[in-house]
Design an enzyme around this catalytic site. Sequence first.
Site, short mmCIF file in Angstrom:
data_model
loop_
_atom_site.label_atom_id
_atom_site.label_comp_id
_atom_site.label_asym_id
_atom_site.label_seq_id
_atom_site.Cartn_x
_atom_site.Cartn_y
_atom_site.Cartn_z
N ARG A 1 0.77 -1.17 -0.11
CA ARG A 1 0.03 -0.11 -0.04
C ARG A 1 0.86 1.15 0.06
NH1 ARG A 1 -4.45 0.89 4.67
NH2 ARG A 1 -2.79 1.23 5.71
N LYS B 1 -2.31 7.07 1.31
CA LYS B 1 -2.16 7.48 2.77
C LYS B 1 -1.10 8.38 2.78
CE LYS B 1 -1.86 4.76 7.09
NZ LYS B 1 -2.86 5.61 8.00
N GLU C 1 -15.94 6.88 5.81
CA GLU C 1 -15.18 6.26 6.73
C GLU C 1 -15.06 7.12 8.04
OE1 GLU C 1 -11.17 5.31 5.51
OE2 GLU C 1 -11.10 7.22 4.43
N1 PMP Z 1 -9.21 5.16 7.31
C1 PMP Z 1 -8.44 6.05 7.31
C2 PMP Z 1 -8.51 7.39 6.90
C3 PMP Z 1 -7.21 5.74 8.11
O1 PMP Z 1 -6.02 6.62 8.32
C4 PMP Z 1 -6.87 4.17 8.37
C5 PMP Z 1 -5.48 4.05 9.28
N2 PMP Z 1 -5.50 4.42 10.42
C6 PMP Z 1 -7.76 3.25 8.22
C7 PMP Z 1 -8.94 3.89 7.52
C8 PMP Z 1 -7.94 1.95 8.62
O2 PMP Z 1 -6.65 1.31 7.73
P1 PMP Z 1 -5.81 0.13 8.30
O3 PMP Z 1 -6.88 -0.88 8.84
O4 PMP Z 1 -4.92 -0.12 7.29
O5 PMP Z 1 -4.69 0.70 9.52
#
Ligand code: PMP
Length: 287
Positions: free
Chosen positions: A54, A153, A186
């Site tokens: 990622r 990210k 989200e």
């Molecule tokens: N959405 C956002 C905006 C995030 O920053 C994160 C990670 N903190 C997630 C979802 C969750 O992703 P992951 O399960 O890969 O940590």
Amino acid sequence: MAQTPKVYINGKLFDKPDAKISVYDHGLLYGDGVFEGIRVYSAKVFRLKEHVDRLWDSARHIGLEIPLSREQMVEAVLDTVKANNKIDGYIRLIVTRGAGTLGLDPRKTSDPQIIIIVDDITMYPADLYENGLDIVTAATIRNHPNATNPRIKSLNYLNNILAKMEGIRAGCQEALMLNHKGEVSEATGDNVFIVKRGVLLTPPIDAGILEGITRNAVMELAKQASIPVKEQSLTRHDIYAADECFLTGTAAEVIAVVKCDGRPIGNGKVGPITRQLRERFMQLARS
Ligand code: PMP
């Protein structure tokens, strides 16, 4: 006594107080860079390959060439975890555009900085895992996919921080973010799921979300447990009328949401499917 964290910067380890990079770094000046948050459970790094992949996807999107191979990055992360003697902890992997001039032009930067921090993290107090979160919908929407696409990210989290501040002002620990179409995207740092009539529902990637690694693990676990899973666009109505709701993320793991915008979700208590998926996730992480 806990040892001073050792921070990796471009192949070298520094004690935390000495871990420094240039104030001209475009990561600082403009949020120009990408990162990952990763967990170490029982001395094993959870889904490291997925995180590194990622990171590469995020870097490709912003035209940032990471000066290591993926294999070298995996090694660097594992070596840094080992140097910190970390059994259970959190890794922050960062790649910045590097130091440049005071203009935006990324061509005027040199040397992307690779930083690996290994430390501890506690996201929420234990009672919130037991009793669930109360959240509100933020007025600040998630980034439009044609702007800084939420799939990246990136080091620029200001939009999510503004939404988080709205949550905090409302006395909540988290906030729900909608997309430009008014659909649920989200939370500020976590993906969102609901349970409705025994089916697990979560917004699709094109709702403008980060494709969470915890999200993917939870969907796999649900399938293994014969819980039907559907990626489907959701509105606030779906959240208010859900039987259960929970968030997933590397730091938060799996945590129930029991109230949204003042409406209790289901019976206002942590639901059985949420509880089951949290248990299965913790088992997987610690296995
Ligand atoms: N959405 C956002 C905006 C995030 O920053 C994160 C990670 N903190 C997630 C979802 C969750 O992703 P992951 O399960 O890969 O940590």
